[in-house]
Design a protein around this motif. Structure first.
Motif, short mmCIF file in Angstrom:
data_model
loop_
_atom_site.label_atom_id
_atom_site.label_comp_id
_atom_site.label_asym_id
_atom_site.label_seq_id
_atom_site.Cartn_x
_atom_site.Cartn_y
_atom_site.Cartn_z
N VAL A 7 0.69 -1.12 -0.23
CA VAL A 7 -0.07 0.00 0.11
C VAL A 7 0.90 1.37 0.14
O VAL A 7 1.83 1.39 0.94
CB VAL A 7 -0.94 0.05 1.16
CG1 VAL A 7 -1.79 1.15 1.24
CG2 VAL A 7 -1.65 -1.20 1.18
N MET A 8 0.94 1.99 -0.99
CA MET A 8 1.81 3.04 -1.33
C MET A 8 1.06 4.24 -1.67
O MET A 8 0.12 4.51 -2.43
CB MET A 8 2.73 2.66 -2.40
CG MET A 8 3.62 3.67 -2.75
SD MET A 8 5.23 3.71 -1.74
CE MET A 8 6.21 2.74 -2.51
N ASP A 9 1.40 5.36 -0.83
CA ASP A 9 1.18 6.72 -1.32
C ASP A 9 1.68 7.35 -2.49
O ASP A 9 3.11 7.02 -2.64
CB ASP A 9 1.41 7.89 0.05
CG ASP A 9 0.39 9.07 -0.17
OD1 ASP A 9 0.47 9.60 -1.25
OD2 ASP A 9 0.26 9.66 0.78
N ILE A 10 1.36 7.91 -3.38
CA ILE A 10 1.75 8.40 -4.44
C ILE A 10 2.89 9.66 -4.36
O ILE A 10 3.87 9.83 -4.93
CB ILE A 10 1.11 8.44 -5.67
CG1 ILE A 10 -0.01 10.04 -5.61
CG2 ILE A 10 -0.05 7.26 -6.10
CD1 ILE A 10 -0.53 10.12 -7.02
N VAL A 39 -2.61 5.05 -2.63
CA VAL A 39 -3.63 6.08 -2.07
C VAL A 39 -3.13 7.38 -2.44
O VAL A 39 -1.89 7.53 -2.49
CB VAL A 39 -3.51 5.86 -0.58
CG1 VAL A 39 -4.30 4.35 -0.29
CG2 VAL A 39 -2.27 5.84 0.12
N SER A 40 -3.74 8.46 -2.48
CA SER A 40 -3.26 9.62 -2.49
C SER A 40 -4.38 10.47 -2.39
O SER A 40 -5.60 10.49 -2.54
CB SER A 40 -2.96 9.96 -4.10
OG SER A 40 -2.35 11.20 -4.45
N GLN A 41 -3.93 11.84 -2.37
CA GLN A 41 -4.69 13.01 -2.00
C GLN A 41 -5.31 13.36 -3.70
O GLN A 41 -6.44 14.13 -3.90
CB GLN A 41 -4.04 14.45 -1.47
CG GLN A 41 -3.93 14.06 0.04
CD GLN A 41 -3.24 15.30 0.53
OE1 GLN A 41 -2.65 15.96 -0.14
NE2 GLN A 41 -3.53 15.42 1.88
N THR A 61 -8.58 7.43 -2.95
CA THR A 61 -8.28 8.92 -2.58
C THR A 61 -8.41 8.99 -1.27
O THR A 61 -9.29 8.33 -0.52
CB THR A 61 -9.20 9.63 -3.35
OG1 THR A 61 -10.45 9.50 -3.35
CG2 THR A 61 -8.89 9.98 -4.88
N LYS A 62 -7.68 9.95 -0.75
CA LYS A 62 -7.87 10.35 0.82
C LYS A 62 -8.96 10.97 1.33
O LYS A 62 -9.31 11.96 0.52
CB LYS A 62 -6.53 10.97 1.34
CG LYS A 62 -5.30 9.91 1.28
CD LYS A 62 -4.01 10.69 1.78
CE LYS A 62 -2.83 9.88 1.64
NZ LYS A 62 -1.67 10.44 2.31
N LEU A 69 -10.54 -0.38 1.62
CA LEU A 69 -9.04 -1.01 1.58
C LEU A 69 -9.12 -2.28 2.04
O LEU A 69 -8.23 -3.26 1.17
CB LEU A 69 -8.23 -0.05 2.44
CG LEU A 69 -6.87 -0.18 2.33
CD1 LEU A 69 -6.09 -0.12 0.96
CD2 LEU A 69 -6.11 0.45 3.27
N ILE A 70 -9.49 -2.98 2.91
CA ILE A 70 -9.45 -4.25 3.49
C ILE A 70 -9.88 -5.24 2.45
O ILE A 70 -9.46 -6.42 2.02
CB ILE A 70 -10.02 -4.35 4.76
CG1 ILE A 70 -9.37 -3.79 5.73
CG2 ILE A 70 -10.40 -5.84 5.17
CD1 ILE A 70 -10.12 -3.56 7.27
#
Length: 111
Positions: A7-10, A39-41, A61-62, A69-70
């Protein structure tokens, strides 16, 4: 040892797509791709397209809905929970604690 999923923020301090670029490098070096959830804004087409092109399997998106997500992680990893999750609730407000118990039990968990 291989992770079951990533799980990675961009967005990183050094760029808006650095997380995607890092995953693209990792995926190119692997013989079998890792399941990746970004995941990202950011919620624009360019970011989503870059995520897919880098080998991403899902994009949220946040703020991220934990249940969704689960579910995505379960689909990607093939995990199926045979027994209900057990949750311990600790709070000094008995009414709030009882509300948590009811919500968790309605979701199939043991509280």
């Amino acid at each position: 040892m291989n992770p079951a999923a990533v799980v990675m923020d961009i967005i990183f301090p050094n760029g808006d797509l650095v997380g995607i670029e890092a995953i693209a490098i990792v995926q190119r070096e692997r013989t079998s791709p890792l399941p990746v959830i970004f995941v990202s804004q950011r919620d624009d087409f360019a970011a989503r397209l870059a995520a897919v092109r880098s080998g991403g399997h899902a994009y949220f998106t946040k703020p991220v809905d934990a249940g969704r997500l689960i579910d995505a992680l379960d689909r990607l990893t093939g995990s199926e929970e045979n027994q209900p999750l057990r949750v311990l609730i600790v709070d000094d407000d008995a009414d709030f604690g009882q509300q948590c118990v009811q919500s968790l039990e309605a979701a199939g968990m043991i509280a």
